[in-house]
Design an enzyme around this catalytic site. Structure first.
Site, PDB file in Angstrom:
ATOM      1  N   SER A  38      -2.565  11.108  -4.076  1.00 43.68           N
ATOM      2  CA  SER A  38      -1.713  10.608  -3.440  1.00 43.68           C
ATOM      3  C   SER A  38      -0.208  10.183  -4.185  1.00 43.68           C
ATOM      4  O   SER A  38       1.246   9.832  -3.189  1.00 43.68           O
ATOM      5  CB  SER A  38      -2.358   9.459  -2.564  1.00 43.68           C
ATOM      6  OG  SER A  38      -2.908  10.074  -2.015  1.00 43.68           O
TER       7      SER A  38
ATOM      8  N   HIS B  99       0.340   4.853  -3.709  1.00 43.56           N
ATOM      9  CA  HIS B  99       1.209   5.136  -2.933  1.00 43.56           C
ATOM     10  C   HIS B  99       2.615   4.545  -3.157  1.00 43.56           C
ATOM     11  O   HIS B  99       3.931   4.665  -3.386  1.00 43.56           O
ATOM     12  CB  HIS B  99       0.672   4.465  -1.246  1.00 43.56           C
ATOM     13  CG  HIS B  99      -0.050   5.692  -0.909  1.00 43.56           C
ATOM     14  ND1 HIS B  99      -0.599   5.725   0.306  1.00 43.56           N
ATOM     15  CD2 HIS B  99      -0.907   6.026  -1.892  1.00 43.56           C
ATOM     16  CE1 HIS B  99      -1.338   6.581   0.487  1.00 43.56           C
ATOM     17  NE2 HIS B  99      -1.947   7.044  -0.436  1.00 43.56           N
TER      18      HIS B  99
END
Length: 258
Positions: free
Chosen positions: A128, A179
């Protein structure tokens, strides 16, 4: 820019080898660890997961190996699907070497941030950080390099990034720092990565690939438009169909159904 129109998997792999290899690695390691549950899969997970205490003890490779490991089928599919959707344009624009630097560099930066800002007991895995790194590069384009991205692609990026950031904070078991720092590092590295690059063209590499056959067969970039295999409604609204599907997955995951 993000609508895939390759005629086959073979053509996609030929045009975008780095993206293809990364997806194959993701799928292979998931199959070894989760699907087949091979003994080597346990070894890969134990010594490959990002674990701050182990990194502190000198196992620096754990800043890299978690990028290719995933915590289940949906986690792997979401990251691989995102890579297939958003990776090809950047691989063409940046070239293979710079694309690898972008993908690994943003993910490693995120993992370093996790190491310094999370407790020693913290463990993580997944691509991610790299995916959000790609998002960061695209957001930089939208803000400062509009010559490299068209209006419809800019709108798609705005929607996808918005949804991604919202889901980062509402879904459980998400590495928020991974993230965020992946995204921010993509924006920070973008000026260097995008220096002297040309905008994405879906026909550029095809022309190169088939240049030797130009005398025999003239390449027609509109060849499949006549076939109209996909209903017009789906073609026109594919973006919103994809977004709706991703949102539905997020909601079901939040409810514990997936």
């Amino acid at each position: 820019m993000f609508i895939r129109n390759e005629r086959s998997i073979k053509e996609f792999m030929s045009l975008y080898p780095v993206v293809s290899v990364l997806v194959i690695i993701n799928i292979t390691l998931w199959a070894i660890n989760d699907l087949l549950q091979l003994q080597i899969g346990r070894f890969i997970e134990v010594y490959g997961i990002g674990f701050n205490a182990a990194i502190e003890a000198g196992q620096w490779w754990r800043l890299i190996t978690p990028i290719f490991l995933h915590g289940g089928l949906m986690h792997m599919l979401f990251n691989s699907f995102s890579l297939v959707l958003f990776g090809p344009a950047l691989e063409q624009m940046l070239g293979r070497f710079k694309f690898i630097l972008a993908y690994l560099g943003t993910a490693i930066t995120a993992n370093i941030a996790i190491f310094f800002l999370q407790p020693m007991s913290y463990a993580h895995l997944g691509a991610s950080g790299a995916i959000f790194g790609l998002f960061g590069i695209y957001v930089f384009m939208v803000m400062y390099r509009k010559d490299l991205i068209d209006q419809s692609s800019s709108q798609m990026i705005a929607v996808i990034v918005g949804i991604g950031l919202v889901m980062t904070f509402i879904r459980p078991n998400i590495s928020i720092l991974g993230h965020l720092f992946g995204f921010l590092s993509g924006i920070i590295y973008a000026p260097l990565l995008l220096k002297n690059v040309a905008s994405y063209s879906p026909w550029m590499r095809r022309r190169t690939k088939f240049a030797a056959d130009d005398d025999a067969v003239q390449f027609d970039p509109n060849r499949w438009r006549r076939k109209k295999r996909i209903p017009p409604f789906i073609r026109k609204n594919l973006l919103w169909i994809i977004i709706g599907f991703l949102v539905l997955l997020g909601i079901l995951g939040r409810m514990g159904i997936l």
